[in-house]
Design a protein around this motif. Structure first.
Motif, short mmCIF file in Angstrom:
data_model
loop_
_atom_site.label_atom_id
_atom_site.label_comp_id
_atom_site.label_asym_id
_atom_site.label_seq_id
_atom_site.Cartn_x
_atom_site.Cartn_y
_atom_site.Cartn_z
N GLN A 105 0.81 -1.21 0.00
CA GLN A 105 0.00 0.00 0.00
C GLN A 105 0.85 1.28 0.00
O GLN A 105 0.35 2.35 -0.29
N GLY A 106 2.13 1.14 0.31
CA GLY A 106 2.99 2.30 0.40
C GLY A 106 3.64 2.73 -0.90
O GLY A 106 4.39 3.70 -0.92
N LEU A 107 3.37 2.02 -1.99
CA LEU A 107 3.97 2.39 -3.28
C LEU A 107 3.58 3.82 -3.63
O LEU A 107 2.40 4.18 -3.59
N ASP A 108 4.56 4.63 -4.00
CA ASP A 108 4.31 6.04 -4.32
C ASP A 108 3.38 6.22 -5.52
O ASP A 108 2.47 7.03 -5.48
N ASP A 109 3.62 5.48 -6.59
CA ASP A 109 2.85 5.66 -7.82
C ASP A 109 1.87 4.51 -8.03
O ASP A 109 1.94 3.78 -9.01
N ARG A 110 0.95 4.35 -7.09
CA ARG A 110 -0.04 3.28 -7.22
C ARG A 110 -0.91 3.47 -8.46
O ARG A 110 -1.27 2.52 -9.12
N LEU A 111 -1.21 4.72 -8.78
CA LEU A 111 -2.00 5.00 -9.99
C LEU A 111 -1.29 4.47 -11.22
O LEU A 111 -1.90 3.79 -12.06
N GLY A 112 -0.01 4.75 -11.34
CA GLY A 112 0.76 4.24 -12.47
C GLY A 112 0.81 2.73 -12.51
O GLY A 112 0.75 2.12 -13.58
N ALA A 113 0.90 2.12 -11.34
CA ALA A 113 0.96 0.66 -11.28
C ALA A 113 -0.38 0.04 -11.68
O ALA A 113 -0.41 -0.97 -12.40
N PHE A 114 -1.48 0.62 -11.23
CA PHE A 114 -2.80 0.11 -11.64
C PHE A 114 -2.97 0.27 -13.16
O PHE A 114 -3.44 -0.65 -13.83
N THR A 115 -2.60 1.42 -13.68
CA THR A 115 -2.72 1.67 -15.11
C THR A 115 -1.84 0.71 -15.89
O THR A 115 -2.28 0.10 -16.88
N GLY A 116 -0.60 0.56 -15.45
CA GLY A 116 0.33 -0.34 -16.13
C GLY A 116 -0.13 -1.79 -16.11
O GLY A 116 -0.13 -2.47 -17.13
N LEU A 117 -0.54 -2.27 -14.93
CA LEU A 117 -0.98 -3.66 -14.82
C LEU A 117 -2.23 -3.90 -15.65
O LEU A 117 -2.30 -4.87 -16.42
N GLY A 118 -3.22 -3.03 -15.51
CA GLY A 118 -4.46 -3.22 -16.27
C GLY A 118 -4.22 -3.20 -17.76
O GLY A 118 -4.75 -4.04 -18.51
N SER A 119 -3.42 -2.25 -18.22
CA SER A 119 -3.12 -2.14 -19.64
C SER A 119 -2.37 -3.38 -20.13
O SER A 119 -2.65 -3.91 -21.21
N THR A 120 -1.43 -3.84 -19.33
CA THR A 120 -0.65 -5.03 -19.69
C THR A 120 -1.54 -6.26 -19.77
O THR A 120 -1.44 -7.05 -20.72
N LEU A 121 -2.42 -6.43 -18.80
CA LEU A 121 -3.34 -7.57 -18.82
C LEU A 121 -4.24 -7.51 -20.06
O LEU A 121 -4.51 -8.53 -20.70
N ARG A 122 -4.68 -6.32 -20.41
CA ARG A 122 -5.53 -6.16 -21.60
C ARG A 122 -4.77 -6.57 -22.85
O ARG A 122 -5.28 -7.31 -23.69
N VAL A 123 -3.53 -6.12 -22.98
CA VAL A 123 -2.71 -6.46 -24.15
C VAL A 123 -2.50 -7.97 -24.23
O VAL A 123 -2.45 -8.53 -25.33
N LEU A 124 -2.39 -8.61 -23.07
CA LEU A 124 -2.19 -10.06 -23.03
C LEU A 124 -3.48 -10.85 -23.28
O LEU A 124 -3.47 -12.07 -23.28
N GLY A 125 -4.60 -10.13 -23.48
CA GLY A 125 -5.88 -10.80 -23.72
C GLY A 125 -6.57 -11.24 -22.45
O GLY A 125 -7.56 -11.95 -22.50
N ARG A 126 -6.09 -10.80 -21.31
CA ARG A 126 -6.68 -11.14 -20.02
C ARG A 126 -7.64 -10.02 -19.60
O ARG A 126 -7.43 -9.33 -18.61
N HIS A 127 -8.70 -9.88 -20.40
CA HIS A 127 -9.58 -8.71 -20.29
C HIS A 127 -10.33 -8.63 -18.97
O HIS A 127 -10.48 -7.54 -18.41
N ARG A 128 -10.82 -9.75 -18.48
CA ARG A 128 -11.55 -9.71 -17.20
C ARG A 128 -10.64 -9.27 -16.06
O ARG A 128 -11.03 -8.48 -15.21
N GLU A 129 -9.42 -9.79 -16.06
CA GLU A 129 -8.46 -9.37 -15.03
C GLU A 129 -8.12 -7.90 -15.18
O GLU A 129 -7.93 -7.18 -14.19
N ALA A 130 -8.03 -7.44 -16.41
CA ALA A 130 -7.77 -6.02 -16.65
C ALA A 130 -8.90 -5.18 -16.07
O ALA A 130 -8.66 -4.18 -15.38
#
Length: 157
Positions: A66-91
């Motif tokens: 929870q202490g990560l400074d750029d949690r917004l960037g991490a959520f955006t990065g993870l969601g976008s990456t999951l989408r690119v990988l075809g893991r849409h529900r997880e995204a």
């Protein structure tokens, strides 16, 4: 030492020397497995290299803290990456979690619209983008109409 190496790796990534940055970050991640910032930067460099599948566990590790400074960037990065990988529900789940912490964030909402589209939910995707455009003020005097059609997209004469 850790801070200097991390700063150097980020600089290298920003300068386009991604493989060198990746080498440093992987070593740091091995030495500091519970360091959210190291995990986040390691995920980011993998994404920048087109190694999306390798980025996912690092994003997940970063968001576990929870202490990560750029949690917004991490959520955006993870969601976008999951989408690119075809893991849409997880995204979609990732974007939803991100929006719980960062309500209304335009970046998360935009990437979520793409994931909605990929899930076959085109109407919902377009509606959410229309809301975003209306809120931006870029449609001027047509804002009310755009907001209306965001909810009533199928309405015609």
């Amino acid at each position: 030492m850790r801070d200097d190496e991390l700063a150097r790796a980020v600089r290298l990534r920003e300068q386009g020397q991604r493989e060198e940055a990746r080498t440093i970050l992987l070593e740091l991640a091995e030495r500091h497995p519970d360091d959210a910032e190291v995990a986040y930067q390691t995920a980011w460099v993998h994404d920048a290299l087109g190694l999306e599948a390798e980025a996912v566990p690092f994003y997940e590790r970063a968001l576990a803290d929870q202490g990560l400074d750029d949690r917004l960037g991490a959520f955006t990065g993870l969601g976008s990456t999951l989408r690119v990988l075809g893991r849409h529900r997880e995204a979609l789940e990732t974007f939803t979690r991100g929006l719980e912490e960062f309500p209304g964030d335009p970046g998360l909402r935009t990437f979520m619209a793409m994931a909605l589209y990929n899930e076959g939910r085109a109407r919902e995707a377009v509606g959410s983008l229309l809301k975003l455009v209306a809120e931006s003020g870029q449609v001027g005097r047509y804002r009310r109409a755009v907001e209306y059609y965001a909810e009533n997209l199928d309405e015609t004469i």
